[in-house]
Scaffold this active site. Structure first.
Site, PDB file in Angstrom:
ATOM      1  CG  HIS A  41      -6.357   6.134 -33.798  1.00  0.00           C
ATOM      2  ND1 HIS A  41      -6.710   5.260 -33.412  1.00  0.00           N
ATOM      3  CD2 HIS A  41      -4.903   6.373 -33.753  1.00  0.00           C
ATOM      4  CE1 HIS A  41      -5.656   4.565 -34.038  1.00  0.00           C
ATOM      5  NE2 HIS A  41      -4.844   4.881 -33.483  1.00  0.00           N
ATOM      6  CG  ASP A 154       2.018   3.508 -29.169  1.00  0.00           C
ATOM      7  OD1 ASP A 154       2.608   2.497 -29.320  1.00  0.00           O
ATOM      8  OD2 ASP A 154       1.286   4.248 -29.599  1.00  0.00           O
ATOM      9  CB  SER A 190      -6.505  -0.726 -33.976  1.00  0.00           C
ATOM     10  OG  SER A 190      -5.838   0.800 -33.553  1.00  0.00           O
ATOM     11  NE  ARG A 191      -1.004  -4.966 -32.679  1.00  0.00           N
ATOM     12  CZ  ARG A 191      -0.099  -3.982 -33.339  1.00  0.00           C
ATOM     13  NH1 ARG A 191       0.232  -3.205 -32.646  1.00  0.00           N
ATOM     14  NH2 ARG A 191       1.446  -3.948 -34.382  1.00  0.00           N
TER      15      ARG A 191
HETATM   16  O1  PAF Z   1       1.166   4.463 -34.038  1.00  0.00           O
HETATM   17  C1  PAF Z   1       1.339   4.261 -34.709  1.00  0.00           C
HETATM   18  O2  PAF Z   1       0.415   3.911 -35.064  1.00  0.00           O
HETATM   19  C2  PAF Z   1       2.499   4.372 -35.682  1.00  0.00           C
HETATM   20  O3  PAF Z   1       2.945   3.647 -35.251  1.00  0.00           O
HETATM   21  C3  PAF Z   1       2.692   5.016 -36.589  1.00  0.00           C
HETATM   22  C4  PAF Z   1       3.544   6.525 -36.102  1.00  0.00           C
HETATM   23  C5  PAF Z   1       1.470   5.975 -37.482  1.00  0.00           C
HETATM   24  C6  PAF Z   1       3.307   5.351 -37.348  1.00  0.00           C
HETATM   25  O4  PAF Z   1       3.438   4.168 -38.477  1.00  0.00           O
END
Ligand code: PAF
Length: 285
Positions: A41, A154, A190-191
């Site tokens: 992040h 993702d 995070s998981r």
């Molecule tokens: O990738 C994520 O953390 C979530 O899917 C997002 C894009 C913040 C939407 O809730």
């Protein structure tokens, strides 16, 4: 925390702040997150910092993207640590709306990016991408960004958000940033916090499988079945990992690819203990 670093919870307040910045000619970048911030992040926030005058990180664990029985209740929540990390990485403010405000009683409007949401994670998580597309649309309306930064981990989400911005004329440029990995290759997520030490070792099989496939591709292999078999073999060899899918799809349309003769993504998902993990690698022709 100095006054200049704020956590806004109200969509109207967020939007008027963003509009005021836009009127002064400032560029806004948003980094949507569900919190539990890790270095992946933070790399997105740094990328946003390099592209805008105002960097907004959003923190919202979005209930509509979790199916019943998934980990919505257990999902790690650590807002004050997240705010400090986001700030250190270059965010100017946090938008962290409350679920009751995002989805008040009677809420009834959803955004569906239809075909792109069907395969891969969409097949085992019905409604997931509808929840993602809906919340991202709402977050964009509140933060009014010029640019939004998402992680390539993702991958399907990234492709869906790109299409969403284009199809609904949102005018938000979507930037994808490379996957950030731990030293053992595991993609940061995070998981990963759900993994025991043994599970964590087995979880690296996803990366090892992708690397094996990448190497075979670099050696000239173009048959999707053979490349997928490399990824599958590594995960099958890890006793605590159970493969959900390993597939090669067109990098943009997500259609299944039999020969890698155009840019494609090899995407994998597996359950390791109670964690559902995903990873991918992009293969050019
Ligand atoms: O990738 C994520 O953390 C979530 O899917 C997002 C894009 C913040 C939407 O809730």
């Amino acid at each position: 925390m100095p006054l200049s670093f704020e956590i806004l919870r109200d969509a109207a307040a967020m939007r008027s702040r963003a509009e005021a910045q836009r009127r002064c000619g400032k560029r806004i970048a948003v980094v949507p997150t569900m919190g539990a911030l890790h270095d992946g992040h933070l790399s997105l926030i740094r990328a946003a910092r390099a592209r805008a005058d105002l960097v907004v990180a959003t923190i919202f664990v979005n209930p509509t993207q979790f199916s019943p029985g998934e980990d919505y209740a257990q999902y790690p929540r650590s807002e004050s640590e997240d705010a400090a990390k986001a700030r250190a990485a270059g965010a100017d403010l946090i938008y962290a709306p409350r679920a009751e405000e995002m989805y008040p009683a009677g809420y009834d409007t959803y955004v569906d990016v239809t075909a792109l949401s069907e395969p891969l994670c969409g097949a085992s998580r019905p409604g997931h991408f509808r929840g993602v597309a809906t919340v991202v649309t709402k977050l964009f309306h509140a933060t009014r960004p010029h640019v939004a930064v998402f992680g390539e981990k993702d991958y399907q989400q990234l492709v869906i958000v790109r299409r969403l911005s284009r199809d609904l004329d949102l005018g938000v440029r979507i930037v994808g940033m490379p996957i950030v990995r731990a030293d053992d290759g595991l993609a940061l997520s995070s998981r990963n916090a759900y993994l025991s030490p043994d599970e964590r070792r087995d979880a690296t099989a996803l990366y090892r499988g992708l690397e094996a496939a990448r190497n075979r591709h670099a050696d000239g292999e173009r048959e999707a079945d053979d490349l997928v078999a490399c990824a599958r073999a590594a995960v099958d060899a890890a006793p605590r990992a159970e493969l959900e899918y390993a597939e090669i799809r067109d990098a943009e349309t997500l259609e299944l690819v039999r020969r890698v003769d155009r840019p494609a993504v090899l995407a994998v998902a597996a359950r390791v203990g109670s964690a559902r993990l995903i990873d991918n690698t992009v293969l050019s022709e």
